[in-house]
Structures are given as structure tokens and as C-alpha cells.
Scaffold this active site. Structure first.
Site, PDB file in Angstrom:
ATOM      1  N   SER A  85      21.816  29.662  66.214  1.00 20.70           N
ATOM      2  CA  SER A  85      20.396  29.860  66.543  1.00 20.70           C
ATOM      3  C   SER A  85      19.940  31.202  65.999  1.00 20.70           C
ATOM      4  CB  SER A  85      20.206  29.853  68.063  1.00 20.70           C
ATOM      5  OG  SER A  85      18.904  30.272  68.402  1.00 20.70           O
ATOM      6  N   TYR A 106      22.451  33.165  76.559  1.00 16.81           N
ATOM      7  CA  TYR A 106      22.245  32.231  75.447  1.00 16.81           C
ATOM      8  C   TYR A 106      22.495  32.951  74.120  1.00 16.81           C
ATOM      9  CZ  TYR A 106      20.016  28.873  72.278  1.00 16.81           C
ATOM     10  OH  TYR A 106      19.772  27.991  71.242  1.00 16.81           O
TER      11      TYR A 106
HETATM   12  N1  LIG Z   1      15.411  23.302  69.952  1.00 17.66           N
HETATM   13  C1  LIG Z   1      15.454  24.518  69.446  1.00 17.66           C
HETATM   14  O1  LIG Z   1      14.408  25.173  69.268  1.00 17.66           O
HETATM   15  C2  LIG Z   1      16.772  25.114  69.057  1.00 17.66           C
HETATM   16  C3  LIG Z   1      16.768  26.288  68.300  1.00 17.66           C
HETATM   17  C4  LIG Z   1      17.973  26.855  67.921  1.00 17.66           C
HETATM   18  C5  LIG Z   1      19.166  26.243  68.271  1.00 17.66           C
HETATM   19  N2  LIG Z   1      19.150  25.099  69.012  1.00 17.66           N
HETATM   20  C6  LIG Z   1      20.430  24.504  69.361  1.00 17.66           C
HETATM   21  O2  LIG Z   1      20.443  23.155  68.967  1.00 17.66           O
HETATM   22  C7  LIG Z   1      21.371  22.434  69.779  1.00 17.66           C
HETATM   23  C8  LIG Z   1      20.708  21.170  70.285  1.00 17.66           C
HETATM   24  O3  LIG Z   1      19.639  21.534  71.139  1.00 17.66           O
HETATM   25  P1  LIG Z   1      18.305  20.680  71.314  1.00 17.66           P
HETATM   26  O4  LIG Z   1      17.171  21.603  71.152  1.00 17.66           O
HETATM   27  O5  LIG Z   1      18.390  19.430  70.508  1.00 17.66           O
HETATM   28  O6  LIG Z   1      18.411  20.365  72.883  1.00 17.66           O
HETATM   29  P2  LIG Z   1      18.346  19.022  73.732  1.00 17.66           P
HETATM   30  O7  LIG Z   1      17.300  18.123  73.211  1.00 17.66           O
HETATM   31  O8  LIG Z   1      18.277  19.476  75.143  1.00 17.66           O
HETATM   32  O9  LIG Z   1      19.767  18.353  73.438  1.00 17.66           O
HETATM   33  C9  LIG Z   1      20.946  18.970  73.844  1.00 17.66           C
HETATM   34  C10 LIG Z   1      22.073  17.990  73.675  1.00 17.66           C
HETATM   35  O10 LIG Z   1      23.287  18.631  74.101  1.00 17.66           O
HETATM   36  C11 LIG Z   1      23.936  17.766  75.033  1.00 17.66           C
HETATM   37  N3  LIG Z   1      24.707  18.505  76.023  1.00 17.66           N
HETATM   38  C12 LIG Z   1      24.307  19.543  76.788  1.00 17.66           C
HETATM   39  N4  LIG Z   1      25.294  19.913  77.619  1.00 17.66           N
HETATM   40  C13 LIG Z   1      26.337  19.085  77.382  1.00 17.66           C
HETATM   41  C14 LIG Z   1      27.621  18.948  77.915  1.00 17.66           C
HETATM   42  N5  LIG Z   1      28.071  19.750  78.891  1.00 17.66           N
HETATM   43  N6  LIG Z   1      28.423  17.984  77.426  1.00 17.66           N
HETATM   44  C15 LIG Z   1      27.994  17.164  76.448  1.00 17.66           C
HETATM   45  N7  LIG Z   1      26.777  17.226  75.905  1.00 17.66           N
HETATM   46  C16 LIG Z   1      25.961  18.180  76.369  1.00 17.66           C
HETATM   47  C17 LIG Z   1      22.810  17.013  75.711  1.00 17.66           C
HETATM   48  O11 LIG Z   1      23.335  15.844  76.290  1.00 17.66           O
HETATM   49  P3  LIG Z   1      22.610  15.120  77.557  1.00 17.66           P
HETATM   50  O12 LIG Z   1      21.137  15.276  77.333  1.00 17.66           O
HETATM   51  O13 LIG Z   1      23.094  13.722  77.413  1.00 17.66           O
HETATM   52  O14 LIG Z   1      23.102  15.830  78.759  1.00 17.66           O
HETATM   53  C18 LIG Z   1      21.906  16.743  74.538  1.00 17.66           C
HETATM   54  O15 LIG Z   1      22.338  15.636  73.808  1.00 17.66           O
HETATM   55  C19 LIG Z   1      21.804  23.399  70.884  1.00 17.66           C
HETATM   56  O16 LIG Z   1      23.060  23.948  70.563  1.00 17.66           O
HETATM   57  C20 LIG Z   1      20.731  24.473  70.848  1.00 17.66           C
HETATM   58  O17 LIG Z   1      21.192  25.707  71.330  1.00 17.66           O
HETATM   59  C21 LIG Z   1      17.980  24.526  69.414  1.00 17.66           C
END
Ligand SMILES: NC(=O)c1ccc[n+]([C@@H]2O[C@H](COP(=O)([O-])OP(=O)(O)OC[C@H]3O[C@@H](n4cnc5c(N)ncnc54)[C@H](OP(=O)(O)O)[C@@H]3O)[C@@H](O)[C@H]2O)c1
Length: 262
Positions: A140, A153
């Protein structure tokens, strides 16, 4: 490197789901995991409709044994060419709140850092033995420079960045590529939970397309959007007192995660 078999964590939502869609096509085997059964099954059925062969298994990335078993089984059935350690959560501070709840801090470390290790460790030896494979980490922009709104985070993502860079140097001679993905704001449920100005926010589908393109090109770092990435890189080298002052004047509210370590 031609990619035929892809394993993605966090495929039940957001960027992970969009990545599954971006790779789903005839001739591709997808191994998908997440926690929410229904949403994971939803991703799997759309990916199948796009022509991919899909195995989907609900798992918690904190469960080292279950992760190792499933990943090893998948790798034996169809050697994984690309693993994307994507699953993650966020936690942070509300305006006026000084410190994060210790339980929330430990929960995010267990998911965003230990969960990432649980995802990639089982594949390092088999990929090196084959002399091919690609490991991609979702970091990130918050991992480039600590932000006063989300200490834990930022710490997890900085750790993932450092681990990824270290692994890249170590595995290159064995024919295994390591890429670090550094996204800015991407519209997902995680991002929606954060109240802040979100410059240059993009959709999850657009983010997945950028990530896939970068990984296809064999980039070691896939950072986007570029202006935000460069701004964060600049913040790394400017005097801390300047950056701290600027950041202190931006209002951001991030809820504390409800995750626990049990
Ligand atoms: N969105 C942004 O702006 C952004 C920016 C930079 C980096 N990121 C990174 O991108 C990645 C994905 O995030 P996202 O934004 O797509 O979030 P999201 O829509 O909330 O998705 C997160 C995913 O991670 C899974 N997850 C969370 N805890 C878990 C656990 N203990 N075991 C297994 N699966 C787990 C969730 O599964 P369930 O929903 O089934 O629990 C979900 O599929 C993360 O690493 C985040 O830090 C996101």
C-alpha cells in the site's frame, strides 16, 4: 512467463475479487480463497462463467496449518505460476483518538503480515525447485511512510514491502520473480470504511487491470496512481517535521477493526 495457474487470497471482495475476474479466462486455473463462503462462491461462479477452472476454499489466512495444506494440495494438482497475497484488513484512529486498541493491533498484524507469510511460504520451495514462478504482494502507499491515522496498518504494509524486497533479491537466481504492488485508493469495502479525501481513487476493476499488466511485464514494483506514489516517496525524504505538520492537518477517520486473534 506464461501464467496458467493463479492463487489469490482475499478473492471474496474488492481487489482480490477483481483480480480473479482479470485472470479468469479459458486455459487458466484459479485457486481462490477468502472467508465469506457466499461471496467467495460468487467470485468463483463469475470466474467459471468467464471460462476459468476454479477451486474455491473458504479459509482464514491466520490458520497457518490449513493454509499450508490447501496451498500445497493446489500446487500439487496444478503447479502455481502466480500467487497473489492480497487478503488484508484495515484499522485506524478516529479524530481525537490517541492510541489503537492493542487487540486490534495484534489482529491486523496476524492478518496483514502473518497471513501473508502463511500464503507465500508454502510456495517458495516448490517454485524454486521448478525454477519458475511469481510471488506478488499487495502492499500500500500507506506502507511507504507512516501516517498518523493508521499506525498498525502502515506498519504491516511497511513490513510487507521490506519482506517482498528481501525475497526478490534472494529468489531471483532461482528463477522466481517477486513483485510488490503498491496501490493508492481503490474503491472497495475496505476503502469505503475510511472517511478522508481520497485523491485519484480508482475502481477495483481498473486496479486489477493495472496490476495484471504490471505483473505480465515482470515489474518488480507496480505502484499506482503514479502521482500519489511519487508524493508518498517525496514524503519519505522531506524533513519529518514538514510532513508531520501537513499530515496532522488532514482529517481522516478510520474505524477500529472488529477482528480478534481467536
Ligand atoms: N482498497 C484500497 O484502497 C487499498 C489500498 C491499498 C492497499 N489495499 C490492500 O488491498 C488488499 C485488499 O483490500 P480490499 O480493499 O480489496 O479490501 P476488501 O474489499 O475488504 O477485501 C479484503 C479481502 O481480504 C479477505 N480477508 C480479510 N481478512 C481475512 C482473513 N483473516 N482470512 C482470509 N481472508 C481475509 C476478505 O475476506 P472476507 O471478506 O471473506 O472476510 C476479503 O476478501 C488489502 O491487503 C489492502 O490492505 C487496499
Amino acid at each position: 512467463m506464461q501464467v496458467k495457474s493463479v492463487l489469490i487470497t482475499g478473492a471474496s471482495s474488492g481487489i482480490g475479487r477483481a483480480l480473479a475476474m482479470a485472470y479468469a479466462q479459458p486455459g487458466i486455473f484459479l485457486s481462490l480463497t477468502g472467508r465469506d463462503r457466499e461471496r467467495l462462491a460468487g467470485t468463483a461462479s463469475v470466474a467459471r462463467a468467464q471460462g476459468a477452472v476454479v477451486a474455491a476454499k473458504p479459509l482464514d489466512v491466520r490458520d497457518q496449518r490449513a493454509m499450508a495444506q490447501w496451498i500445497t494440495d493446489e500446487d500439487e494438482r496444478h503447479p502455481i505460476d502466480l500467487v497473489i497475497a492480497n487478503a488484508g484488513i484495515t484499522t485506524g484512529l478516529r479524530p481525537g483518538q490517541l492510541a489503537e486498541d492493542p487487540a486490534a493491533v495484534r489482529a491486523i498484524l496476524a492478518i496483514n503480515l502473518i497471513g501473508v507469510l502463511n500464503t507465500v511460504e508454502p510456495l517458495i520451495a516448490p517454485m524454486c525447485a521448478r525454477g519458475r514462478g511469481k510471488i506478488a504482494f499487495i502492499g500500500s502507499i500507506a506502507g511507504i511512510r507512516g501516517l498518523p491515522y493508521a499506525p498498525a496498518y502502515c506498519a504491516t504494509k511497511a513490513a510487507v514491502h521490506a519482506y517482498s524486497e528481501s525475497l526478490r533479491g534472494r529468489l531471483a537466481a532461482s528463477g522466481v520473480e517477486v513483485s510488490l504492488v503498491i496501490p493508492g485508493f481503490v474503491t472497495t469495502p475496505l476503502n469505503d470504511s475510511i472517511a478522508a479525501i481520497k485523491p485519484l481513487e480508482i475502481s477495483d476493476a481498473k486496479a486489477a487491470a493495472i496490476i495484471r499488466r504490471g505483473l505480465d511485464k515482470g515489474k518488480s514494483v507496480v505502484a499506482f496512481p503514479k502521482p500519489l506514489y511519487l508524493f508518498a516517496a517525496l514524503a519519505r525524504v522531506l524533513p519529518d517535521w514538514v510532513v508531520d505538520k501537513v499530515l496532522a492537518n488532514i482529517e481522516v477517520s478510520i474505524p477500529q477493526t472488529a477482528e480478534r486473534n481467536d
